[in-house]
Design a protein around this motif. Structure first.
Motif, PDB file in Angstrom:
ATOM      1  N   GLN A  65       0.873  -1.175   0.000  1.00 37.96           N
ATOM      2  CA  GLN A  65       0.000   0.000   0.000  1.00 37.96           C
ATOM      3  C   GLN A  65       0.905   1.218   0.000  1.00 37.96           C
ATOM      4  OE1 GLN A  65      -2.304   0.883   3.518  1.00 37.96           O
ATOM      5  NE2 GLN A  65      -3.884   1.946   2.338  1.00 37.96           N
ATOM      6  N   LEU A  66       0.826   1.985  -1.060  1.00 38.84           N
ATOM      7  CA  LEU A  66       1.711   3.123  -1.257  1.00 38.84           C
ATOM      8  C   LEU A  66       0.936   4.427  -1.146  1.00 38.84           C
ATOM      9  CD1 LEU A  66       4.514   4.270  -2.179  1.00 38.84           C
ATOM     10  CD2 LEU A  66       3.658   4.047  -4.524  1.00 38.84           C
ATOM     11  N   LYS A  75      -2.267   0.183  -4.485  1.00 35.70           N
ATOM     12  CA  LYS A  75      -2.544  -0.913  -3.568  1.00 35.70           C
ATOM     13  C   LYS A  75      -2.611  -2.173  -4.413  1.00 35.70           C
ATOM     14  CE  LYS A  75      -5.250  -2.264   0.457  1.00 35.70           C
ATOM     15  NZ  LYS A  75      -6.388  -1.903   1.364  1.00 35.70           N
ATOM     16  N   ALA A  76      -1.716  -3.113  -4.129  1.00 39.07           N
ATOM     17  CA  ALA A  76      -1.596  -4.273  -5.010  1.00 39.07           C
ATOM     18  C   ALA A  76      -0.903  -5.422  -4.305  1.00 39.07           C
ATOM     19  CB  ALA A  76      -0.813  -3.890  -6.265  1.00 39.07           C
ATOM     20  N   ARG A  88       4.614 -10.012 -11.638  1.00 40.96           N
ATOM     21  CA  ARG A  88       3.176  -9.786 -11.828  1.00 40.96           C
ATOM     22  C   ARG A  88       2.683  -8.849 -10.734  1.00 40.96           C
ATOM     23  NH1 ARG A  88      -1.685 -13.788 -13.553  1.00 40.96           N
ATOM     24  NH2 ARG A  88      -3.427 -12.580 -12.698  1.00 40.96           N
ATOM     25  N   VAL A  89       1.910  -7.835 -11.121  1.00 37.01           N
ATOM     26  CA  VAL A  89       1.324  -6.862 -10.195  1.00 37.01           C
ATOM     27  C   VAL A  89      -0.185  -6.929 -10.331  1.00 37.01           C
ATOM     28  CG1 VAL A  89       1.204  -4.441  -9.505  1.00 37.01           C
ATOM     29  CG2 VAL A  89       3.347  -5.368 -10.445  1.00 37.01           C
ATOM     30  N   ASP A  90      -0.873  -7.426  -9.303  1.00 32.75           N
ATOM     31  CA  ASP A  90      -2.337  -7.488  -9.285  1.00 32.75           C
ATOM     32  C   ASP A  90      -2.862  -6.332  -8.449  1.00 32.75           C
ATOM     33  OD1 ASP A  90      -2.319  -9.747 -10.837  1.00 32.75           O
ATOM     34  OD2 ASP A  90      -2.595 -11.144  -9.165  1.00 32.75           O
ATOM     35  N   LYS A  91      -3.474  -5.341  -9.103  1.00 26.99           N
ATOM     36  CA  LYS A  91      -3.937  -4.139  -8.415  1.00 26.99           C
ATOM     37  C   LYS A  91      -5.320  -4.345  -7.819  1.00 26.99           C
ATOM     38  CE  LYS A  91      -1.276  -1.034 -11.393  1.00 26.99           C
ATOM     39  NZ  LYS A  91      -1.300   0.197 -12.226  1.00 26.99           N
ATOM     40  N   TRP A 123       8.484  -0.820  -7.805  1.00 29.21           N
ATOM     41  CA  TRP A 123       8.222  -1.283  -6.434  1.00 29.21           C
ATOM     42  C   TRP A 123       8.826  -2.659  -6.210  1.00 29.21           C
ATOM     43  CZ3 TRP A 123       7.438   3.287  -5.275  1.00 29.21           C
ATOM     44  CH2 TRP A 123       6.647   4.120  -6.074  1.00 29.21           C
ATOM     45  N   GLN A 124       8.806  -3.488  -7.236  1.00 25.81           N
ATOM     46  CA  GLN A 124       9.483  -4.782  -7.143  1.00 25.81           C
ATOM     47  C   GLN A 124      10.971  -4.580  -6.930  1.00 25.81           C
ATOM     48  OE1 GLN A 124      11.756  -5.984  -9.561  1.00 25.81           O
ATOM     49  NE2 GLN A 124      12.024  -8.019  -8.680  1.00 25.81           N
ATOM     50  N   TYR A 125      11.558  -3.605  -7.632  1.00 26.41           N
ATOM     51  CA  TYR A 125      12.995  -3.356  -7.517  1.00 26.41           C
ATOM     52  C   TYR A 125      13.359  -2.860  -6.119  1.00 26.41           C
ATOM     53  CZ  TYR A 125      17.722  -1.958  -8.843  1.00 26.41           C
ATOM     54  OH  TYR A 125      19.088  -1.840  -8.923  1.00 26.41           O
TER      55      TYR A 125
END
Length: 268
Positions: A65-66, A75-76, A88-91, A123-125
């Motif tokens: 949550q950013l 939010k993901a 994979r980013v599920d929002k 965000w993954q990085y």
């Protein structure tokens, strides 16, 4: 003369002992010594974060949550191979971003594309950052220590080879906690869709908080974002991220494949 010979013998013994304690350093020039120290800086962080066990895991997932400026920016749930080869980013709005190792897709195809490329990788990085410091194409330069709240933090600058990653003009300045060797913070620029010179006019910093152990791997569960400059260092807070429900799941390979209702997002 007798005392001079005794002194000479002691000096030779001392030099020989020093050479044994620091093998290979006596023949290094100043540049090579600096490079060696920078590599030691990187290795100490990777060791503190237990990169060895991280590399044994294939996939990690977490909720994010950013908040930026007090408003929810993202939010993901993010799923990623630990080597970042697929993401994979599920929002929360039901849309997804998928990096299959070569291309980025967005699903459903009609979902808004704004910020897709940024959300796909950034965000993954930041999450995997402590484990990516010795990736191929990374270059390091040791910097002078910086004192904050009476604590002297070791620092080093990370740059990239021209053919590395999605934004090779980005750079980072890392701060290491002096006692634990955990990653404390990283100043950075974002060159996505802008020139490096312009990005350098507004650098920021991420600070890592509240480390917890997951399979004996320390991971920060809260991030704060700040203004930053080379003179004053880490400044006013401008955002925050909460990281929850960290897991190392087993998933089917097609989980990182684009579904039928999707479209490709150009990276350049």
């Amino acid at each position: 003369m007798k005392y001079f010979l005794m002194f000479l013998c002691l000096l030779l013994i001392s030099c020989n002992q020093s050479s044994k304690e620091n093998p290979g350093t006596s023949n290094l020039n100043s540049y090579e010594l600096s490079l060696t120290e920078a590599k030691a800086f990187v290795h100490s962080i990777e060791e503190a974060h237990n990169k060895e066990d991280w590399d044994k895991e294939e996939i990690v997932s977490f909720d994010i949550q950013l908040l930026m400026g007090g408003e929810e920016r993202l939010k993901a749930r993010i799923y990623t191979f630990t080597n970042s080869s697929k993401i994979r980013v599920d929002k929360k709005d039901g849309s997804s971003l998928i990096f299959d190792g070569k291309r980025v897709f967005q699903s459903p195809a009609a979902a808004p594309v704004n910020g897709a490329r940024f959300d796909m990788f950034t965000w993954q990085y930041f999450f995997a950052f402590p484990f990516k410091l010795s990736d191929k194409g990374t270059n390091w330069e040791l910097k002078e220590k910086e004192t904050m709240k009476d604590i002297s933090f070791p620092k080093a600058k990370l740059t990239f080879d021209a053919t590395t990653g999605d934004a090779p003009d980005d750079w980072y300045i890392l701060y290491k906690e002096p006692k634990s060797n955990l990653l404390y913070a990283a100043a950075y620029i974002v060159t996505l869709n802008t020139k490096k010179e312009i990005a350098e006019e507004e650098p920021h910093a991420i600070v890592y908080h509240d480390y917890e152990l997951f399979k004996n791997i320390p991971i920060a569960t809260r991030w704060t974002f700040h203004h930053w400059n080379d003179t004053e260092g880490i400044g006013e807070q401008i955002g925050e991220a909460k990281i929850e429900n960290i897991e190392f799941p087993t998933l089917k390979r097609n989980f990182f494949e684009a579904p039928d209702d999707s479209r490709e997002i150009e990276l350049n």
